[in-house]
Design an enzyme around this catalytic site. Structure first.
Site, PDB file in Angstrom:
ATOM      1  N   LYS A 191      -2.770  -5.819  19.183  1.00 22.51           N
ATOM      2  CA  LYS A 191      -3.357  -5.921  17.845  1.00 22.51           C
ATOM      3  C   LYS A 191      -4.696  -6.613  18.051  1.00 22.51           C
ATOM      4  CE  LYS A 191      -2.602  -8.238  13.366  1.00 22.51           C
ATOM      5  NZ  LYS A 191      -1.606  -8.875  12.480  1.00 22.51           N
ATOM      6  N   ARG A 213      -9.510  -0.199   1.629  1.00 20.43           N
ATOM      7  CA  ARG A 213      -8.740  -0.481   2.853  1.00 20.43           C
ATOM      8  C   ARG A 213      -7.991   0.760   3.348  1.00 20.43           C
ATOM      9  NH1 ARG A 213      -4.057  -5.130   3.143  1.00 20.43           N
ATOM     10  NH2 ARG A 213      -2.920  -4.273   4.920  1.00 20.43           N
ATOM     11  N   ARG A 259      -3.037  -0.778  18.454  1.00 18.63           N
ATOM     12  CA  ARG A 259      -2.698  -0.599  17.042  1.00 18.63           C
ATOM     13  C   ARG A 259      -3.917  -0.256  16.190  1.00 18.63           C
ATOM     14  NH1 ARG A 259      -0.334  -4.906  14.292  1.00 18.63           N
ATOM     15  NH2 ARG A 259       1.379  -3.797  13.316  1.00 18.63           N
ATOM     16  N   HIS A 318       1.560  -2.985  -3.102  1.00 14.75           N
ATOM     17  CA  HIS A 318       0.946  -4.264  -2.730  1.00 14.75           C
ATOM     18  C   HIS A 318       0.842  -5.215  -3.915  1.00 14.75           C
ATOM     19  CE1 HIS A 318      -1.494  -7.076  -0.452  1.00 14.75           C
ATOM     20  NE2 HIS A 318      -1.395  -6.305   0.616  1.00 14.75           N
ATOM     21  N   ARG A 365       8.157 -12.345   9.889  1.00 12.06           N
ATOM     22  CA  ARG A 365       8.841 -11.377   9.015  1.00 12.06           C
ATOM     23  C   ARG A 365      10.282 -11.135   9.469  1.00 12.06           C
ATOM     24  NH1 ARG A 365       5.093 -12.783   5.603  1.00 12.06           N
ATOM     25  NH2 ARG A 365       3.020 -12.182   6.290  1.00 12.06           N
ATOM     26  N   ASN A 392       0.920 -10.595  16.792  1.00  8.96           N
ATOM     27  CA  ASN A 392       0.010 -11.740  16.719  1.00  8.96           C
ATOM     28  C   ASN A 392       0.333 -12.563  17.961  1.00  8.96           C
ATOM     29  OD1 ASN A 392      -1.137 -10.965  14.217  1.00  8.96           O
ATOM     30  ND2 ASN A 392       0.719 -11.697  13.205  1.00  8.96           N
ATOM     31  N   ASP A 410       0.188  -0.799   4.281  1.00  6.87           N
ATOM     32  CA  ASP A 410       0.936  -1.787   5.054  1.00  6.87           C
ATOM     33  C   ASP A 410       2.422  -1.799   4.710  1.00  6.87           C
ATOM     34  OD1 ASP A 410       1.691  -3.861   6.616  1.00  6.87           O
ATOM     35  OD2 ASP A 410       0.486  -5.401   5.621  1.00  6.87           O
ATOM     36  N   GLU A 419      -6.798  -8.893  11.191  1.00  5.54           N
ATOM     37  CA  GLU A 419      -6.246 -10.128  10.626  1.00  5.54           C
ATOM     38  C   GLU A 419      -6.489 -11.335  11.534  1.00  5.54           C
ATOM     39  OE1 GLU A 419      -2.132  -9.048   9.706  1.00  5.54           O
ATOM     40  OE2 GLU A 419      -2.786  -8.316   7.749  1.00  5.54           O
ATOM     41  N   GLU A 475      10.236  -6.551   5.214  1.00  5.25           N
ATOM     42  CA  GLU A 475       9.242  -7.469   4.667  1.00  5.25           C
ATOM     43  C   GLU A 475       8.933  -7.176   3.201  1.00  5.25           C
ATOM     44  OE1 GLU A 475       5.568  -7.482   6.856  1.00  5.25           O
ATOM     45  OE2 GLU A 475       4.605  -8.878   5.458  1.00  5.25           O
ATOM     46  N   LYS A 477       0.672   2.779  11.608  1.00  2.59           N
ATOM     47  CA  LYS A 477       1.755   2.538  10.646  1.00  2.59           C
ATOM     48  C   LYS A 477       2.004   3.799   9.826  1.00  2.59           C
ATOM     49  CE  LYS A 477       1.317  -2.463  10.190  1.00  2.59           C
ATOM     50  NZ  LYS A 477       1.247  -3.644   9.302  1.00  2.59           N
TER      51      LYS A 477
HETATM   52  C1  BDP Z   1       1.734  -7.286   7.862  1.00  7.96           C
HETATM   53  C2  BDP Z   1       2.528  -8.547   8.035  1.00  7.96           C
HETATM   54  C3  BDP Z   1       1.947  -9.438   9.099  1.00  7.96           C
HETATM   55  C4  BDP Z   1       1.751  -8.643  10.381  1.00  7.96           C
HETATM   56  C5  BDP Z   1       0.893  -7.428  10.090  1.00  7.96           C
HETATM   57  C6  BDP Z   1       0.741  -6.521  11.295  1.00  7.96           C
HETATM   58  O1  BDP Z   1       2.551  -9.248   6.811  1.00  7.96           O
HETATM   59  O2  BDP Z   1       2.826 -10.504   9.283  1.00  7.96           O
HETATM   60  O3  BDP Z   1       1.171  -9.425  11.373  1.00  7.96           O
HETATM   61  O4  BDP Z   1       1.498  -6.657   9.091  1.00  7.96           O
HETATM   62  O5  BDP Z   1       1.373  -5.472  11.300  1.00  7.96           O
HETATM   63  O6  BDP Z   1       2.495  -6.417   7.095  1.00  7.96           O
HETATM   64  O7  BDP Z   1      -0.007  -6.824  12.215  1.00  7.96           O
END
Ligand code: BDP
Length: 702
Positions: free
Chosen positions: A293, A342, A330, A523, A174, A216, A371, A297, A399, A366
């Site tokens: 994290k 969600r 997180r 979204h 991002r 990540n 998101d 995901e 983003e 967040k």
């Molecule tokens: C999302 C992003 C992704 C991030 C994720 C996060 O698209 O790339 O890894 O958040 O915050 O908004 O972990």
């Protein structure tokens, strides 16, 4: 360090590299004269590395701003000057300070005083001195009078941190400003001058921590040779009061340690983390800690072993505790296996764990429950976990807000969340971040920095880095004040310019929301790269990745019913807030479709039907971008040619893209509403199939 007036590339003087730290000669003659008469020497008492840095910066700033190459570094004993010192180090100076002011100072705090012949910059500690020096320079850069200075400043939050989503191969998740500024290949031996300028820029706005790596995470950064590279940066940043943090990949004991498991309750795993952390602290005694994290995901985490988030966080916390490090765990979690809205999942997973985290764990949340959307209501977790300090995570990189090419000033969006009242009794989200003065407090912003000449890809994106730091220091500052400071320092003190462009900035977030996701839509961006609109997407493997999951458009209407008749996500808010959000009548229109499924022909407060209101919002957004560009074009004489033109080209892109968002979304929603776009509005240039066919295989940051 960068010399005044030079440029990094040598190719051009106004490429934006100097950010807001420009230190060009003060333009206003009268003001310059007054500064020169008040400052004919300066002295910084003491010689810690941080004081050394403060001294250098003050010299750099004053020489440039006052255009006085001969300004003495040492006290002349006569005339008027600046005296900089740490409180309690010089009885003579301390006597000039009011006791009540001195008593107010906390770690990193400072005083600015005008007493007779002296301008005093007094820090509680050397860090406070550094921040005080930057404050004084800011006053001069923004052409403020110094005559009656009386400033007492303390940061509201202890840890003010940038989160870099930077990968070890230098791609930036991002990231829209080139590659990562961390050149892992040439570290630790080659120290790019950018690292120092990065530290200066952050120190100037009070940022005191940086997480170097992507959430990540790649375990490799914990390998000994990489830790040497991290140490080189930590050593360089230390005088600027910037602590280094890393992201910890939960499965690192397997990947690096060759253990068969990463189970947090396994003694061998615990030993591995302890030894790894000990190694880190041998290299960096002030290392900040880890961001994690986990089980989100696809990232590994404690749930892979049947454990919970507290087990995972505590594993790392125990390793860090003897050294004073912290874990920022997180709460951005949601699962494809969980059919719950969600919106509710993070709260459901974390709130029951309140009280089971170690003292050096913070939960990083967040700003909103989904998101980083163009607009979200505040996350319902704020203020709820009384036994666990929460830290706010904002996204500075845009983003979902136009990425690298849209002028969107984010301070108003962040303020909306920080100032949000959690309970109807005056407790704001900002105040909930400081449950008690002695507990941990922090705020994080996902950085928008890369190796582009101008750092952020777009001159106006620098304002978001700046604003994040300023709000992290003091969330009570207004968006307007921050914009004004930044414009004056970055572009010009010309009153007309500041007033005009400040208005552009202050309206830009609402404008963006209007052309992307008005009335609480969210979204509905394209898949993967998230560039541009994609409200039609409904075939992704995970339900909650689909825009159709969020807007729920049908023949009757549009919007996500999160009231008691729907998913009841509103139940996670306090009664006062719940009542407002639940009520179709009282729910603020900006969150309407976030919480309610509203009929196409239902009337809104304006008396217009939802469909007409939606059409008009989208059109207003696009029209406001046209206005932004027209207004910018009247500023040509006030700005250097290079930055004027670069901003103008960007605004042209934004104009096109605002229309694209508008027309793609309206042609799509029209297939449900079956109503016409009002005739007085410009009709879409293409049909829906055209918008659906657009494809951006190489859009950045993905
Ligand atoms: C999302 C992003 C992704 C991030 C994720 C996060 O698209 O790339 O890894 O958040 O915050 O908004 O972990």
């Amino acid at each position: 360090m960068l010399a005044v007036g030079s440029s990094y590339t040598g190719a051009s003087a106004e490429n934006g590299y100097r950010l807001w730290l420009r230190y060009d000669k003060v333009k206003d003659e009268a003001r310059l004269k007054s500064y020169r008469s008040q400052i004919n020497y300066f002295i910084v008492e003491g010689n810690t590395p941080t004081l050394e840095v403060a001294r250098k910066e003050l010299a750099l700033g004053l020489v440039g701003l006052l255009d006085e190459p001969q300004l003495p570094w040492q006290k002349l004993q006569s005339g008027q000057g600046i005296v900089v010192a740490v409180l309690g180090q010089n009885a003579g100076i301390d006597r000039e300070i009011k006791t009540e002011d001195a008593q107010k100072l906390r770690t990193e705090g400072y005083l600015l005083y005008k007493t007779g012949q002296k301008l005093l910059v007094i820090g509680k500690d050397d860090k406070g001195v550094l921040y005080g020096v930057f404050h004084l320079l800011r006053l001069i850069q923004t052409s403020q009078p110094l005559d009656n200075l009386h400033v007492v400043e303390n940061p509201k939050l202890q840890r003010r941190i940038l989160n870099h989503w930077d990968n070890l191969d230098r791609t930036v998740e991002r990231g829209y400003a080139g590659f990562s500024i961390w050149n892992w290949h040439t570290l630790p031996d080659y120290l790019d001058p950018r690292y120092t300028d990065y530290a200066r820029a952050n120190a100037s706005i009070g940022i005191n921590g940086t997480v170097l790596t992507n959430v990540n995470a790649n375990a490799l950064v914990l390998r000994s040779d990489y830790l040497e590279k991290v140490k080189a940066l930590a050593d360089l940043f230390r005088p600027y009061n910037i602590k280094v943090y890393l992201t910890a990949r939960f499965s690192a004991p397997i990947e690096l340690g060759k253990l068969p498991t990463a189970d947090p309750l396994d003694p061998a795993v615990q030993r591995w983390w302890k030894e790894k952390v000990d190694e880190i602290y041998r290299l960096m005694p002030d290392f900040g800690g880890f961001v994690v994290k986990a089980n989100s995901e696809g990232q590994p985490g404690p749930q892979n072993y049947g454990r919970n988030h507290a087990d995972g966080a505590n594993l790392l916390a125990d390793a860090l505790a003897p050294h004073g490090g912290i874990v920022m765990w997180r709460a951005f979690v949601y699962s494809a296996e969980d059919a719950t809205d969600r919106h509710k999942q993070a709260y459901n997973e974390f709130v029951p764990l309140d009280g089971s985290f170690r003292e050096n764990v913070m939960v990083q949340v967040k700003n909103g429950p989904i998101d980083f959307q163009p607009r979200e209501p505040a996350h319902p977790m704020f203020g709820v976990m009384r036994k666990t300090p929460l830290l706010m995570e904002f996204q500075i990189t845009q983003e979902y807000l136009g990425q690298g090419t849209h002028l969107v000033y984010l301070a108003p969006m962040w303020k909306e969340v920080l100032d949000f009242e959690i309970d109807g009794k005056g407790t704001t989200v900002a105040s909930s971040l400081i449950p008690h003065p002695s507990s941990l407090s922090a705020i994080a912003g996902v950085a928008n920095i890369g190796n582009d000449f101008n750092w952020t890809g777009y001159h106006f994106a620098q304002a978001n880095w700046y604003a994040f730091g300023r709000l992290a220091w003091d969330s009570d500052l207004s968006s307007e004040k921050i914009a004004e400071e930044w414009l004056r320092m970055t572009f010009s003190n010309d009153e007309k310019f500041v007033k005009t462009v400040k208005t552009i900035m202050l309206n830009s977030h609402e404008t963006c929301v209007n052309y992307m996701t008005p009335l609480g839509l969210h979204h509905i961006m394209a898949t993967g790269h998230h560039y541009g609109p994609g409200p039609w997407v409904g075939d992704l493997s995970r339900p909650e990745w689909n825009p159709t999951y969020y807007h729920r458009a049908d023949e009757k209407g549009v919007g996500f019913d999160r009231t008691a008749t729907g998913t009841n996500a509103v139940e996670q808010y306090t009664p006062a807030v719940r009542e407002v959000f639940s009520s179709r009548k009282h729910c603020p229109e900006k969150y309407l479709l976030w919480f309610h499924h509203v009929g196409w022909t239902e009337k809104l407060a304006s008396g217009k039907t939802l469909w007409e209101a939606l059409c008009r919002r989208y059109h207003q957004g696009a029209a406001d971008v046209d206005n932004m560009r027209r207004t910018w074009q009247t500023m040509e004489k006030e700005v250097d040619g290079q930055r004027f033109h670069e901003v103008d080209m960007m605004l042209q892109i934004q104009e096109k893209e605002a229309k694209w968002w508008r027309d793609a979304c309206l042609t799509y929603f029209q297939t449900f509403s079956k109503m016409e776009i009002p005739k007085d509005l410009e009709q879409p240039a293409h049909d829906l199939e055209y918008y659906k066919s657009l494809d951006y295989p190489y859009s950045p940051g993905h």
